[in-house]
Motif scaffolding. Structure first.
Motif: not given
Ligand code: G3P
Length: 222
Positions: A135-142
């Motif tokens: 989720g934290r990667l998704d949060d930074v568009s990754t």
């Protein structure tokens, strides 16, 4: 795929355990703080309370960031219960500590992993689990799920035994996507697990079955 619950709430852990699909628990300092658990003795007791609810691995995170401190804390945590997994951050000292714990037969979870290279280091040190934060990667568009897929390929290439524990799961689709790409474990908020139960066609179908059963029973009586 194993289901862990990502919380320090005893009520939520009990609720997940009652569902019959729970395999373990992960906690972190933020989750402990959210439950108002602080002070050495209270924290240690809380981990034992969690271990007494769930028959599975329970990740307890070290607070120290230096090698000697992590070893001391990790050994104290591991002595609490056989199901404790010492959660160690992905740093140079953290990887060294994982190597040490592996040699001592203490289970570890390498946390705060955001790249395939970090996951490779954790596996080389013998970590029991590696925790990539989807989720934290998704949060930074990754793409967080793509990282799980990449780690799966690398671990399978070399037969590493480290289990991929998909962390920072935010919703049921994350769980499905992580299962599709071969995560060994997903650690989830309770809401993401319970959301898997629901489908409108299941609800409608069950209502129809029960209504038809009632109709037939009334017809027999008449
Ligand atoms: O336990 C680590 C991880 O699951 C944190 O999740 O939602 O704070 O990114 P989140």
């Amino acid at each position: 795929m194993k289901f862990f619950i990502d919380t320090a709430s005893l009520a939520q852990i009990k609720e997940a355990q009652d569902l019959g699909v729970l395999d373990g628990v992960t906690t972190n300092p933020s989750l402990m703080a959210k439950e108002g658990i602080s002070g050495h003795d209270r924290v240690m007791k809380h981990y034992v309370d969690i271990c007494n609810i769930v028959d599975g691995d329970v990740s307890a995170e070290v607070i120290a960031t230096d090698y000697a401190g992590m070893i001391k804390e990790g050994e104290d945590l591991a002595a609490l219960h056989p199901n404790i997994v010492v959660k160690v951050p992905m740093t140079r000292d953290g990887v060294k500590a994982i190597k040490y714990f592996t040699g001592k037969g203490i289970k570890t979870n390498c946390t705060l992993v955001f790249s395939a290279g970090q996951a490779l280091l954790a596996a080389k040190a013998g970590a029991t689990y590696v925790s990539p934060f989807v989720g934290r990667l998704d949060d930074v568009s990754t793409d967080g799920v793509q990282l799980i897929e990449q780690i799966r390929v690398i671990y399978d290439n070399y037969g590493y035994g480290t289990e991929i524990l998909a962390a920072s799961i935010r919703h049921p689709m994350h769980i499905i996507q992580c299962a599709e790409v071969g995560a060994d474990v997903a650690t989830c908020p309770l809401s993401a697990i319970t959301a898997l139960f629901d489908h409108p066609l299941t609800t409608i179908g069950l209502e129809k079955f029960l209504a038809d059963h009632k109709k037939a029973a009334t017809a027999v009586k008449a």
